[in-house]
Scaffold this motif. Sequence first.
Motif, PDB file in Angstrom:
ATOM      1  N   LYS A   1       0.848  -1.205  -0.116  1.00 48.86           N
ATOM      2  CA  LYS A   1      -0.001  -0.170   0.198  1.00 48.86           C
ATOM      3  C   LYS A   1       0.676   1.311  -0.279  1.00 48.86           C
ATOM      4  CE  LYS A   1      -4.130  -1.747   2.012  1.00 48.86           C
ATOM      5  NZ  LYS A   1      -5.285  -1.502   1.063  1.00 48.86           N
ATOM      6  N   LYS A   2       1.847   1.153   0.768  1.00 48.72           N
ATOM      7  CA  LYS A   2       2.835   2.399   0.629  1.00 48.72           C
ATOM      8  C   LYS A   2       3.536   2.685  -0.784  1.00 48.72           C
ATOM      9  CE  LYS A   2       5.483   2.789   4.502  1.00 48.72           C
ATOM     10  NZ  LYS A   2       6.493   2.201   5.554  1.00 48.72           N
ATOM     11  N   ALA A   3       3.873   1.652  -1.233  1.00 45.27           N
ATOM     12  CA  ALA A   3       4.273   1.647  -2.750  1.00 45.27           C
ATOM     13  C   ALA A   3       3.161   2.362  -3.497  1.00 45.27           C
ATOM     14  CB  ALA A   3       5.010   0.120  -3.189  1.00 45.27           C
ATOM     15  N   VAL A   4       2.238   1.856  -3.469  1.00 45.36           N
ATOM     16  CA  VAL A   4       1.072   2.365  -4.216  1.00 45.36           C
ATOM     17  C   VAL A   4       1.105   3.904  -3.985  1.00 45.36           C
ATOM     18  CG1 VAL A   4      -1.216   2.615  -4.544  1.00 45.36           C
ATOM     19  CG2 VAL A   4      -0.291   0.440  -4.411  1.00 45.36           C
ATOM     20  N   PHE A   5       0.934   4.384  -2.672  1.00 42.86           N
ATOM     21  CA  PHE A   5       0.731   5.779  -2.338  1.00 42.86           C
ATOM     22  C   PHE A   5       1.901   6.474  -2.879  1.00 42.86           C
ATOM     23  CE2 PHE A   5      -2.806   4.636   0.052  1.00 42.86           C
ATOM     24  CZ  PHE A   5      -3.851   5.869   0.073  1.00 42.86           C
ATOM     25  N   GLU A   6       2.993   6.241  -2.847  1.00 45.14           N
ATOM     26  CA  GLU A   6       4.290   6.731  -3.562  1.00 45.14           C
ATOM     27  C   GLU A   6       4.031   6.934  -4.770  1.00 45.14           C
ATOM     28  OE1 GLU A   6       8.574   6.087  -1.558  1.00 45.14           O
ATOM     29  OE2 GLU A   6       7.553   4.186  -1.792  1.00 45.14           O
ATOM     30  N   ALA A   7       3.555   6.027  -5.687  1.00 48.84           N
ATOM     31  CA  ALA A   7       3.599   6.147  -6.811  1.00 48.84           C
ATOM     32  C   ALA A   7       2.322   7.089  -7.527  1.00 48.84           C
ATOM     33  CB  ALA A   7       3.082   4.954  -7.661  1.00 48.84           C
ATOM     34  N   ILE A   8       0.837   7.128  -6.702  1.00 49.59           N
ATOM     35  CA  ILE A   8       0.089   7.958  -7.028  1.00 49.59           C
ATOM     36  C   ILE A   8       0.496   9.474  -6.492  1.00 49.59           C
ATOM     37  CG2 ILE A   8      -1.803   6.073  -7.069  1.00 49.59           C
ATOM     38  CD1 ILE A   8      -2.646   6.970  -4.358  1.00 49.59           C
ATOM     39  N   ASP A   9       1.231   9.665  -5.450  1.00 49.95           N
ATOM     40  CA  ASP A   9       1.527  10.944  -5.024  1.00 49.95           C
ATOM     41  C   ASP A   9       2.404  11.607  -6.172  1.00 49.95           C
ATOM     42  OD1 ASP A   9       1.827  13.038  -2.804  1.00 49.95           O
ATOM     43  OD2 ASP A   9       3.892  12.423  -2.808  1.00 49.95           O
TER      44      ASP A   9
END
Length: 354
Positions: free
Chosen positions: A161-169
């Motif tokens: 989930k943290k990897a996803v948030f880094e990407a969408i941020d």
Amino acid sequence: MSLERYLRQIQQHKTFTILQFEGGVSIRLLFLMKTVIIRLNYYCRECFSIRYKKQTYHTKGANTLHIKTVGVVGVGTMGQGIAEMLASKGLDVIIIEHSDERLVYGKQMIEVSLDKQIEKWALTKSEKKLIMNRIEATTSYERLADCELVIESITEDLEQKKAVFEAIDRICGPDVILASNTSTLSLTELASVTKQPDRVIGMHFIYPVSKIDLVEIVRGLKTSEETFVQTKHFVEEVINKKGVMVFESPGFVTSRLICLFINEALHVLEEGVASAEDIDRAMRIGYSFQHGPFEMCDRFGLDSVLAALDRMFREYGELKYRPSIVLKKMVRAGHLGVKSGVGFFKYDKDGDRI
């Protein structure tokens, strides 16, 4: 309005050919016809007021949030339900998965859900086509640049989930709200990997998304008041659900209580008090539950329930959150519920009990 008047209106509009009956009509048939007509009357209002209008939504106040396109990252059981619900409300939806196979499967399951509604006269084929046309499937995160809201709905794994948030941020503009559908993980920790943690918030939908009108709106430590107000408006005014504000806590409200309920049912099963079928029947009949604890667990996913209990056990340290050994064994055996076709009960490819 009388039944006869309804029939005259339908005949005038040539929506149906009215059958002529010899003699009297039974009470049962009259009741059935009246029920169908009432449903059609309601359905027409829905069609013209919501589904056939391309709307732009906004919040009150100085900072106006226009919502036309929503991104959904992850199209598992919850992601499918969220995407279907958003598209049925007239919003454009971009669904993201890590493989084409997962995207194809996700869209197929959305179609299956819509087909079931058609069978129940809750939807027409033309409406199904409109809904499916609003859903764009892609493996590229770059498409999320066109969204005003992004909802993450992948598996309950903190690092993923943290990897996803880094990407969408990196991709989304500064005014885009970044939401997570997590049921147990820390919003504050997810927000910590973004440059603007104030725009990260939790939107915890309840399964099945299309039928349950509740959304837990979860505030992390740095979630801003503006983000909360805009999200609450979106939930209550755009998708017409009831928003409940929850401060960050493992399991929030619904997952914390329902997982304890399922875990206690597992202990009752372990002790040989009753079978899984009888426990479910007792709770359905005795307390008007739609599903008993074991079918509920199957539909949530046994692995998801286990992950939630494990997380709460680590966070709270109380024995009541310790997962049942039966649950652990079934997950190890790959019996994950509806998603695998077998859990406490067996299911067909459409998710129906066998």
